[in-house]
Write a protein that holds these residues in place. Structure first.
Motif, PDB file in Angstrom:
ATOM      1  N   GLN A 136       0.812  -1.207   0.000  1.00  0.00           N
ATOM      2  CA  GLN A 136       0.000   0.000   0.000  1.00  0.00           C
ATOM      3  C   GLN A 136       0.854   1.270   0.000  1.00  0.00           C
ATOM      4  O   GLN A 136       0.333   2.358  -0.228  1.00  0.00           O
ATOM      5  CB  GLN A 136      -0.926   0.005   1.211  1.00  0.00           C
ATOM      6  CG  GLN A 136      -1.985  -1.095   1.148  1.00  0.00           C
ATOM      7  CD  GLN A 136      -2.975  -0.986   2.280  1.00  0.00           C
ATOM      8  OE1 GLN A 136      -3.387   0.097   2.659  1.00  0.00           O
ATOM      9  NE2 GLN A 136      -3.357  -2.123   2.832  1.00  0.00           N
ATOM     10  N   PRO A 158       0.400   5.642  -9.215  1.00  0.00           N
ATOM     11  CA  PRO A 158       0.504   6.221  -7.867  1.00  0.00           C
ATOM     12  C   PRO A 158       1.479   5.424  -7.013  1.00  0.00           C
ATOM     13  O   PRO A 158       1.485   4.197  -7.035  1.00  0.00           O
ATOM     14  CB  PRO A 158      -0.930   6.110  -7.325  1.00  0.00           C
ATOM     15  CG  PRO A 158      -1.572   5.034  -8.139  1.00  0.00           C
ATOM     16  CD  PRO A 158      -0.945   5.123  -9.500  1.00  0.00           C
ATOM     17  N   SER A 160       1.630   5.250  -3.775  1.00  0.00           N
ATOM     18  CA  SER A 160       1.052   4.700  -2.555  1.00  0.00           C
ATOM     19  C   SER A 160      -0.447   4.913  -2.581  1.00  0.00           C
ATOM     20  O   SER A 160      -0.977   5.710  -3.370  1.00  0.00           O
ATOM     21  CB  SER A 160       1.649   5.380  -1.322  1.00  0.00           C
ATOM     22  OG  SER A 160       1.236   6.733  -1.267  1.00  0.00           O
ATOM     23  N   ILE A 161      -1.149   4.223  -1.680  1.00  0.00           N
ATOM     24  CA  ILE A 161      -2.596   4.397  -1.601  1.00  0.00           C
ATOM     25  C   ILE A 161      -2.947   5.805  -1.151  1.00  0.00           C
ATOM     26  O   ILE A 161      -3.977   6.358  -1.525  1.00  0.00           O
ATOM     27  CB  ILE A 161      -3.207   3.337  -0.661  1.00  0.00           C
ATOM     28  CG1 ILE A 161      -4.730   3.342  -0.786  1.00  0.00           C
ATOM     29  CG2 ILE A 161      -2.774   3.555   0.772  1.00  0.00           C
ATOM     30  CD1 ILE A 161      -5.394   2.194  -0.067  1.00  0.00           C
ATOM     31  N   GLU A 163      -1.652   8.550  -2.124  1.00  0.00           N
ATOM     32  CA  GLU A 163      -1.717   9.439  -3.279  1.00  0.00           C
ATOM     33  C   GLU A 163      -3.082   9.383  -3.949  1.00  0.00           C
ATOM     34  O   GLU A 163      -3.602  10.386  -4.423  1.00  0.00           O
ATOM     35  CB  GLU A 163      -0.636   9.070  -4.291  1.00  0.00           C
ATOM     36  CG  GLU A 163       0.774   9.410  -3.858  1.00  0.00           C
ATOM     37  CD  GLU A 163       1.772   9.161  -4.973  1.00  0.00           C
ATOM     38  OE1 GLU A 163       1.383   9.246  -6.158  1.00  0.00           O
ATOM     39  OE2 GLU A 163       2.940   8.864  -4.660  1.00  0.00           O
ATOM     40  N   VAL A 164      -3.666   8.199  -4.007  1.00  0.00           N
ATOM     41  CA  VAL A 164      -4.972   8.042  -4.636  1.00  0.00           C
ATOM     42  C   VAL A 164      -6.062   8.656  -3.773  1.00  0.00           C
ATOM     43  O   VAL A 164      -6.901   9.434  -4.233  1.00  0.00           O
ATOM     44  CB  VAL A 164      -5.270   6.547  -4.888  1.00  0.00           C
ATOM     45  CG1 VAL A 164      -6.693   6.370  -5.405  1.00  0.00           C
ATOM     46  CG2 VAL A 164      -4.268   5.978  -5.880  1.00  0.00           C
ATOM     47  N   LEU A 165      -6.057   8.324  -2.481  1.00  0.00           N
ATOM     48  CA  LEU A 165      -7.116   8.788  -1.601  1.00  0.00           C
ATOM     49  C   LEU A 165      -7.001  10.276  -1.287  1.00  0.00           C
ATOM     50  O   LEU A 165      -7.982  10.922  -0.946  1.00  0.00           O
ATOM     51  CB  LEU A 165      -7.105   7.972  -0.309  1.00  0.00           C
ATOM     52  CG  LEU A 165      -7.313   6.465  -0.506  1.00  0.00           C
ATOM     53  CD1 LEU A 165      -7.365   5.752   0.832  1.00  0.00           C
ATOM     54  CD2 LEU A 165      -8.578   6.194  -1.300  1.00  0.00           C
ATOM     55  N   TYR A 214     -11.218   1.017  -0.713  1.00  0.00           N
ATOM     56  CA  TYR A 214     -10.130   1.961  -0.892  1.00  0.00           C
ATOM     57  C   TYR A 214      -8.926   1.296  -1.557  1.00  0.00           C
ATOM     58  O   TYR A 214      -8.309   1.855  -2.469  1.00  0.00           O
ATOM     59  CB  TYR A 214      -9.711   2.557   0.454  1.00  0.00           C
ATOM     60  CG  TYR A 214     -10.789   3.365   1.138  1.00  0.00           C
ATOM     61  CD1 TYR A 214     -11.582   4.254   0.425  1.00  0.00           C
ATOM     62  CD2 TYR A 214     -10.996   3.224   2.508  1.00  0.00           C
ATOM     63  CE1 TYR A 214     -12.572   4.989   1.065  1.00  0.00           C
ATOM     64  CE2 TYR A 214     -11.989   3.965   3.149  1.00  0.00           C
ATOM     65  CZ  TYR A 214     -12.772   4.838   2.423  1.00  0.00           C
ATOM     66  OH  TYR A 214     -13.731   5.558   3.056  1.00  0.00           O
ATOM     67  N   ARG A 217      -9.665   0.499  -5.229  1.00  0.00           N
ATOM     68  CA  ARG A 217      -9.580   1.703  -6.052  1.00  0.00           C
ATOM     69  C   ARG A 217      -8.120   2.012  -6.398  1.00  0.00           C
ATOM     70  O   ARG A 217      -7.787   2.363  -7.530  1.00  0.00           O
ATOM     71  CB  ARG A 217     -10.206   2.876  -5.306  1.00  0.00           C
ATOM     72  CG  ARG A 217     -10.435   4.105  -6.164  1.00  0.00           C
ATOM     73  CD  ARG A 217     -10.918   5.268  -5.337  1.00  0.00           C
ATOM     74  NE  ARG A 217     -11.965   4.899  -4.395  1.00  0.00           N
ATOM     75  CZ  ARG A 217     -12.425   5.726  -3.460  1.00  0.00           C
ATOM     76  NH1 ARG A 217     -11.923   6.945  -3.352  1.00  0.00           N
ATOM     77  NH2 ARG A 217     -13.380   5.338  -2.645  1.00  0.00           N
ATOM     78  N   TYR A 218      -7.278   1.887  -5.418  1.00  0.00           N
ATOM     79  CA  TYR A 218      -5.829   2.091  -5.607  1.00  0.00           C
ATOM     80  C   TYR A 218      -5.267   1.088  -6.611  1.00  0.00           C
ATOM     81  O   TYR A 218      -4.534   1.446  -7.542  1.00  0.00           O
ATOM     82  CB  TYR A 218      -5.163   1.962  -4.248  1.00  0.00           C
ATOM     83  CG  TYR A 218      -3.663   1.832  -4.219  1.00  0.00           C
ATOM     84  CD1 TYR A 218      -2.826   2.725  -4.877  1.00  0.00           C
ATOM     85  CD2 TYR A 218      -3.078   0.806  -3.474  1.00  0.00           C
ATOM     86  CE1 TYR A 218      -1.448   2.603  -4.797  1.00  0.00           C
ATOM     87  CE2 TYR A 218      -1.704   0.676  -3.387  1.00  0.00           C
ATOM     88  CZ  TYR A 218      -0.894   1.569  -4.058  1.00  0.00           C
ATOM     89  OH  TYR A 218       0.464   1.446  -3.977  1.00  0.00           O
ATOM     90  N   ARG A 221      -5.922   1.770 -10.258  1.00  0.00           N
ATOM     91  CA  ARG A 221      -4.996   2.764 -10.795  1.00  0.00           C
ATOM     92  C   ARG A 221      -3.635   2.137 -11.099  1.00  0.00           C
ATOM     93  O   ARG A 221      -2.998   2.452 -12.112  1.00  0.00           O
ATOM     94  CB  ARG A 221      -4.843   3.910  -9.795  1.00  0.00           C
ATOM     95  CG  ARG A 221      -6.085   4.774  -9.622  1.00  0.00           C
ATOM     96  CD  ARG A 221      -6.167   5.841 -10.702  1.00  0.00           C
ATOM     97  NE  ARG A 221      -5.020   6.728 -10.638  1.00  0.00           N
ATOM     98  CZ  ARG A 221      -4.916   7.769  -9.827  1.00  0.00           C
ATOM     99  NH1 ARG A 221      -5.917   8.069  -9.001  1.00  0.00           N
ATOM    100  NH2 ARG A 221      -3.843   8.544  -9.831  1.00  0.00           N
TER     101      ARG A 221
END
Length: 395
Positions: A136, A158, A160-161, A163-165, A214, A217-218, A221
């Motif tokens: 993550q 991305p 890391s996660i 960056e997405v969230l 979550y 979703r990451y 990407r």
């Protein structure tokens, strides 16, 4: 350089001129024998000078042309950092070299284009694969051969996660943390067992379904970004991640060659070399099986007299250029000189190299690779059928 990719290969085959020089030689990695490397290159450059003279170049022009390679002979530091083999390429205004983990036979080729077939064992389908080392908080995509692993640059993925969230849910200020090590350490297997799941930290309480959403979703990407980098979708991809992340990533994955088994454990604590060793144990039987299936397909089609199989360069070279070759067996220790006319798709094969000739085996292999086909670089006696090469066509 210690790695070569299909991007490098495409660049090399675009180089042309009169002349182009390709030099391959084995090298000693370390110890007193390293001095032999300098002597070997010096001798091979002397042979190159003779070949260039035979093509009509005069001594001053030859000296200028070979100057970048001659400079390496006297570069003491250069010889302290070697692999198993050295490849050098020289054209007018162009010079490059690769230190590679393959024990080349000595070879000097002077032609109107660079000669790249000795590189095929590093690029062929019986040795290429990817590793996605995924957590993550960190992503590495490794492009691998049987011998090497190179970390690829991921510009649109991305890191890391978070960056997405950060962009998807800026008000929540979400942070994720994962366990740092699988209880049993990194291991290769197909099953899933109890690694501690991710711990969610944010405002309020997130359910397990929220956490998975979550992460998913990451991973969507990540999948989109790495598939744009890999492109050659026939090459296997091995996933290296903590146990609980494997099924979530497989839900997001769209890459068709993700292997059923993966490397389990925290990839952040493993070097590229460690991941390569574990992934190769999974990939080697798979690639071996695919090569056997390609051989069987050729033998069946050729035995039936079907047009989907061919062993004649006059048929295979145009098909490779057009992207019709699905699988190709090509000998790494043989050259067949001739020309290919892109306007008429006609092929001429010559007994000896003539001005303007290319190695047509080299040509067929490279264009098969660049068009997404599988190339199996083998010894001459291992090519199926009676031809100098063997191809299975897509149509």
């Amino acid at each position: 350089m210690n790695m070569i990719s299909t991007v490098d290969l495409a660049r090399l085959i675009e180089m042309s001129g009169d002349p182009c020089v390709s030099i391959y030689m084995p090298t000693e990695r370390a110890g007193p024998a390293v001095e032999k490397n300098r002597i070997r290159l010096k001798n091979m450059l002397a042979k190159t000078e003779e070949r260039l003279s035979e093509r009509g170049l005069r001594r001053p022009a030859i000296t200028d042309f070979l100057q970048p390679a001659q400079a390496l002979v006297e570069d003491t530091m250069f010889w302290q950092r070697q692999s198993d083999g050295l490849a050098l390429y020289i054209c007018d205004g162009y010079f490059d070299y690769y230190r590679l983990p393959i024990d080349f036979e000595e070879l000097v080729v002077v032609a109107d284009a660079l000669h790249v077939k000795p590189l095929l064992p590093l690029l062929s389908s019986n040795g290429r694969f990817y590793i996605l080392a995924l957590s993550q908080s960190e992503i590495r995509l490794l492009q691998c051969t049987r011998y090497t692993a190179q970390t690829l640059e991921l510009r649109d993925v991305p890191g890391s996660i978070a960056e997405v969230l950060q962009w998807d849910d800026p008000e929540k200020r979400l942070q994720f943390h994962t366990s740092t090590q699988s209880p049993a350490g990194n291991r290769v297997r197909a099953g899933i067992q109890g690694d501690r799941p991710a711990v969610f930290h944010g405002h309020g309480t997130a359910s397990a379904d929220d956490e998975k959403d979550y992460i998913l979703r990451y991973f969507h990407r990540v999948d989109k970004g790495i598939t744009e980098v890999m492109r050659d979708t026939h090459t296997p991809l091995v996933l290296a991640a903590l146990d609980y992340l494997h099924p979530i990533y497989r839900e997001a994955n769209t890459y068709p060659r993700l292997t059923e088994e993966g490397v389990f454990g925290n990839p952040e604590e493993s070097s590229a070399e460690d991941l390569h060793e574990q992934a190769w144990a999974l990939v080697e039987p798979l690639l071996s099986k695919e090569q056997q299936e390609a051989r069987a397909a050729y033998e069946e089609l050729a035995g039936m007299g079907r047009e989907q199989a061919a062993g004649d360069l006059r048929d295979v070279a145009p098909a490779a250029h057009a992207g019709r070759v699905k699988a190709l067996f090509v000998p790494v220790d043989v050259q067949r000189w001739g020309t290919f006319d892109e306007a008429t798709f006609s092929v001429e094969v010559h007994d000896d190299a003539q001005p303007g000739d290319v190695d047509l085996l080299d040509f067929a292999a490279v264009h098969t690779l660049l068009n997404g086909g599988a190339v199996y670089a083998v010894e001459a006696e291992d090519v199926p059928g009676d031809g100098v090469l063997a191809a299975v066509f897509r149509y």
